[in-house]
Scaffold this motif. Structure first.
Motif, PDB file in Angstrom:
ATOM      1  N   HIS A   1       0.816  -1.213   0.000  1.00 44.47           N
ATOM      2  CA  HIS A   1       0.000   0.000   0.000  1.00 44.47           C
ATOM      3  C   HIS A   1       0.850   1.264   0.000  1.00 44.47           C
ATOM      4  O   HIS A   1       0.739   2.118  -0.885  1.00 44.47           O
ATOM      5  N   HIS A   2       1.753   1.403   0.973  1.00 48.35           N
ATOM      6  CA  HIS A   2       2.468   2.666   1.162  1.00 48.35           C
ATOM      7  C   HIS A   2       3.548   2.920   0.114  1.00 48.35           C
ATOM      8  O   HIS A   2       3.695   4.051  -0.351  1.00 48.35           O
ATOM      9  N   ILE A   3       4.314   1.916  -0.239  1.00 52.38           N
ATOM     10  CA  ILE A   3       5.383   2.120  -1.226  1.00 52.38           C
ATOM     11  C   ILE A   3       4.788   2.454  -2.592  1.00 52.38           C
ATOM     12  O   ILE A   3       5.348   3.240  -3.359  1.00 52.38           O
ATOM     13  N   HIS A   4       3.642   1.885  -2.895  1.00 53.32           N
ATOM     14  CA  HIS A   4       2.979   2.174  -4.176  1.00 53.32           C
ATOM     15  C   HIS A   4       2.524   3.621  -4.246  1.00 53.32           C
ATOM     16  O   HIS A   4       2.542   4.247  -5.320  1.00 53.32           O
TER      17      HIS A   4
ATOM     18  N   TRP B   1     -11.140  -1.526  -4.044  1.00 54.16           N
ATOM     19  CA  TRP B   1     -11.343  -2.651  -3.133  1.00 54.16           C
ATOM     20  C   TRP B   1     -10.014  -3.231  -2.662  1.00 54.16           C
ATOM     21  O   TRP B   1      -9.890  -3.663  -1.512  1.00 54.16           O
ATOM     22  N   PHE B   2      -9.000  -3.208  -3.542  1.00 55.12           N
ATOM     23  CA  PHE B   2      -7.692  -3.753  -3.182  1.00 55.12           C
ATOM     24  C   PHE B   2      -7.000  -2.871  -2.146  1.00 55.12           C
ATOM     25  O   PHE B   2      -6.364  -3.361  -1.204  1.00 55.12           O
ATOM     26  N   ILE B   3      -7.155  -1.567  -2.305  1.00 58.07           N
ATOM     27  CA  ILE B   3      -6.579  -0.628  -1.327  1.00 58.07           C
ATOM     28  C   ILE B   3      -7.197  -0.846   0.047  1.00 58.07           C
ATOM     29  O   ILE B   3      -6.491  -0.865   1.073  1.00 58.07           O
ATOM     30  N   VAL B   4      -8.513  -1.023   0.083  1.00 54.74           N
ATOM     31  CA  VAL B   4      -9.210  -1.246   1.357  1.00 54.74           C
ATOM     32  C   VAL B   4      -8.721  -2.531   2.017  1.00 54.74           C
ATOM     33  O   VAL B   4      -8.451  -2.572   3.228  1.00 54.74           O
TER      34      VAL B   4
ATOM     35  N   GLN C   1      -5.240  -1.969   3.430  1.00 51.79           N
ATOM     36  CA  GLN C   1      -5.296  -1.142   4.639  1.00 51.79           C
ATOM     37  C   GLN C   1      -5.752  -1.951   5.846  1.00 51.79           C
ATOM     38  O   GLN C   1      -5.171  -1.842   6.934  1.00 51.79           O
ATOM     39  N   ARG C   2      -6.781  -2.770   5.657  1.00 52.18           N
ATOM     40  CA  ARG C   2      -7.309  -3.553   6.769  1.00 52.18           C
ATOM     41  C   ARG C   2      -6.280  -4.579   7.247  1.00 52.18           C
ATOM     42  O   ARG C   2      -6.091  -4.776   8.453  1.00 52.18           O
ATOM     43  N   LEU C   3      -5.630  -5.243   6.316  1.00 54.18           N
ATOM     44  CA  LEU C   3      -4.606  -6.223   6.700  1.00 54.18           C
ATOM     45  C   LEU C   3      -3.407  -5.531   7.343  1.00 54.18           C
ATOM     46  O   LEU C   3      -2.857  -6.017   8.334  1.00 54.18           O
TER      47      LEU C   3
END
Length: 302
Positions: A46-49, A181-184, A187-189
């Motif tokens: 998530h963050h590096i992307h 949906w993939f971002i969510v 984030q949750r994981l």
């Protein structure tokens, strides 16, 4: 402050779970495996992307590399002069040489300096602390058992490590947008990392082991919470940087040991009780030491 309270609650829960004896002895190892193979890779993807690179990212990103190098040189000297065993030196390098620049760092910085400092903190964490852990940090963890590794074997172990693989995948996928949906999901994981890590450390923490590690604990925490921040101040005050960036960099260098690097030390049996003590005692102690450095900077002394 809610994030800090969450960390404290999870840490205490880990201690209570161990004392209740209702959880199996390998609870910490199971939690660590989930963190290293699910939580952390999700956070990295998530963050590096999403992170934006610019000239302004250079100074905050270089700080973790600098303190890891300084800590490494100092601890290597102690090892060479036979003052520390190999595993103890690497355990202290993974804990004292890497800071909690995200899970504790960001909530503290938001409290001390405001939301404007968070951007610098994320740069320091993602381009600095995490990359240091992913490459030199993981290499040291791999050779901690004292065996001689071939370069090919060593690189296979590093690049097949789930968070490093996620890092490479995140870099390669930067030209493409993630679906919402993939971002969510990521984030949750990713949100599970810090709570589970603190539960794991609390479960492992046993203050009765402090007696055998007291000198090493003082050495490691003194290095992480006092010596390395002072070195950061001496180096970064010579740069003509924005004041907020300077204060953020200094406070990030003064944070407690990194959760993830501690989990790796525990998972790989690199003096796990010392690693747990470094994190378990380092986090609450860092609230005091960072506040001390903050007031010195606000008073114009630093």
């Amino acid at each position: 402050m809610a994030n800090i309270l969450l960390l404290c609650i999870c840490f205490v829960l880990g201690i209570l779970f161990r004392k209740s004896k209702r959880f199996p002895e390998n609870t910490s190892q199971v939690l660590n495996s989930f963190i290293l193979h699910v939580s952390l890779p999700a956070l990295v993807l998530h963050h590096i992307h999403e992170i934006q690179f610019s000239k302004e990212t250079l100074l905050p990103a270089l700080m973790p590399w600098m303190i890891f190098t300084v800590a490494g040189i100092f601890l290597y000297a102690l090892f060479r002069f036979k003052k520390l065993e190999r595993k103890t030196a690497i355990c202290l390098l993974l804990t004292a040489g890497l800071g909690n620049t995200s899970f504790v760092g960001i909530p503290l910085l938001e409290t001390f300096l405001g939301k404007e400092s968070i951007g610098y903190a994320i740069i320091s964490d993602q381009l600095g602390t995490f990359l240091v852990l992913s490459f030199p940090g993981l290499i040291f963890a791999t050779v901690a058992d004292g065996k001689e590794w071939q370069i090919k074997t060593l690189f296979q172990r590093v690049f097949t490590f789930a968070p490093v693989f996620a890092l490479l995948l995140a870099v390669l996928s930067r030209p493409f947008s993630y679906p919402t949906w993939f971002i969510v999901v990521l984030q949750r994981l990713g949100d599970t990392l810090s709570p589970l890590a603190l539960v794991s450390v609390g479960f492992l923490l046993n203050l009765r082991t402090m007696k055998g590690h007291r000198l090493h604990l003082v050495l490691g925490l003194g290095l992480k919470l006092i010596v390395l921040p002072v070195i950061t101040i001496l180096v970064y005050r010579n740069f003509n940087t924005e004041r907020l960036m300077y204060e953020t960099i200094v406070l990030e260098s003064a944070m407690a040991p990194m959760v993830t690097s501690t989990i790796i030390a525990i998972d790989r049996n690199i003096v796990p009780h010392l690693a747990g003590l470094m994190l378990g005692i380092g986090i609450p102690l860092s609230f005091i030491t960072t506040y001390f450095f903050l007031n010195l900077m606000k008073a114009g002394i630093l």
